[in-house]
Design an enzyme around this catalytic site. Structure first.
Site, PDB file in Angstrom:
ATOM      1  N   GLU A  29       0.717  -1.265  -0.130  1.00  0.00           N
ATOM      2  CA  GLU A  29      -0.132   0.136  -0.105  1.00  0.00           C
ATOM      3  C   GLU A  29       0.994   1.381  -0.210  1.00  0.00           C
ATOM      4  OE1 GLU A  29      -1.742   1.603   3.456  1.00  0.00           O
ATOM      5  OE2 GLU A  29      -0.950  -0.129   4.722  1.00  0.00           O
ATOM      6  N   ALA A 145     -13.006   0.095   5.588  1.00  0.00           N
ATOM      7  CA  ALA A 145     -13.503  -0.792   4.404  1.00  0.00           C
ATOM      8  C   ALA A 145     -12.398  -1.994   4.308  1.00  0.00           C
ATOM      9  CB  ALA A 145     -13.502   0.092   3.320  1.00  0.00           C
ATOM     10  N   LYS A 163      -4.445  -2.112  13.878  1.00  0.00           N
ATOM     11  CA  LYS A 163      -3.823  -1.049  14.251  1.00  0.00           C
ATOM     12  C   LYS A 163      -4.326  -1.046  15.921  1.00  0.00           C
ATOM     13  CE  LYS A 163      -2.996   1.593  10.265  1.00  0.00           C
ATOM     14  NZ  LYS A 163      -3.506   0.605   9.252  1.00  0.00           N
TER      15      LYS A 163
END
Length: 310
Positions: A29, A145, A163
């Site tokens: 990412e 999402a 996280k």
């Protein structure tokens, strides 16, 4: 044959060639570059993990939106621009069409990176930690999402759990409801990002890249939709004390509330606040766990390339 370019999607030649040849590829990412780590640590980390993958025979595919196209395999100059530019949008599933249609630039979250990886045929993705259910999410319905895309896209994600700012028990409940296998990589419990153990038991475990590759091969061979989450604890030397994290998180959450920060800006704000509250300890741990996840993802991608049907 992989098509290298269409109007909204650009699979860069290095990635396309590797996919056509059946070589291992790992998606990365770009939100962690533009929004997850400060400069210059973000640039140094992004370039280093790409090189470490190449050194192990794996092709990195850092994903992002530039000039209105979803780029699968960002160039070094694009990574550097994302690392230094303050106005790169944070792009999740809901934002992809708007950013590409407008010709803008955007750094992809895990959700958007999974979408791009699936479009390209990349089966393994590495990140630091996925998003999930935010604390208080039972009232706010603030749910990443990332969880939805894990239930939709045939991509295995390697992360240090979710996280630590999130509600981890509820995150696991949503993943279970969505039918996403959460598999401990060398662990029986769900890691808590900076911490090796959240105390939350996992139903499944693998201990080698080969076991992980066989699991995802079976998952997709059975026609099961979506991906698999491999929960990989941070290295012992980099892991932090949960009591310290809790103390720093209380301070950081209070700062976010006072500043009125919410929505997609909340996660990067809290991560930055944790770095400040911890005197940089969480930044060092974050970088270490990202590198560890990338190496494990590369090993799984290699094992999967060797065992998948030709």
């Amino acid at each position: 044959m992989i098509q290298p370019m269409d109007r909204f999607r650009d699979i860069r030649p290095e990635v396309a060639t590797a996919l056509d040849a059946g070589r291992p590829v790992v998606a990365l990412e770009s939100a962690l570059i533009a929004h997850g780590l400060p400069y210059p640590s973000n640039l140094e980390t992004a370039l280093r993990i790409e090189q470490r993958l190449r050194d192990s025979g794996v092709v990195p595919a850092t994903i992002g939106v530039t000039e209105g196209a979803l780029r699968i395999g960002l160039r070094a100059d694009e990574i550097e621009r994302f690392a230094q530019c303050e106005n790169v949008a944070k792009v999740s599933r809901r934002d992809l069409a708007a950013e590409t249609a407008s010709g803008g630039d955007g750094a992809t979250t895990v959700a958007a990176t999974m979408i791009a990886a699936a479009l390209a045929g990349i089966r393994v993705l590495a990140t630091g930690g996925i998003g999930g259910v935010h604390r208080g999410g039972e009232n706010s319905l603030d749910i990443s999402a990332d969880l939805t895309e894990l239930s939709r896209r045939p991509v295995a994600v390697v992360s240090a759990g979710a996280k630590v700012i999130l509600d981890l028990p509820r995150t696991l409940e949503v993943l279970e409801t969505q039918g996403v296998p959460v598999v401990g990589y060398g662990t029986d419990t769900f890691p808590a990002f900076y911490c090796r153990d959240s105390g939350l038991a996992l139903a499944h475990r693998v201990d080698t890249p080969q076991e992980a590759a066989r699991l995802i091969q079976a998952h997709w061979a059975l026609g099961l939709e979506g991906g698999v989450l491999f929960a990989n604890p941070p290295p012992d030397a980099a892991a932090l004390d949960p009591a310290d994290i809790d103390r720093w998180l209380v301070e950081s959450t209070a700062r976010a509330g006072a500043a009125g920060v919410m929505g997609k800006e909340l996660t990067p704000f809290l991560l930055a606040a944790l770095v400040e509250a911890s005197g940089g300890a969480t930044l060092a741990a974050n970088i270490a766990l990202i590198e560890h996840n990338v190496l494990v993802a590369g090993e799984i991608a290699t094992a999967y390339a060797e065992c998948k049907p030709k």
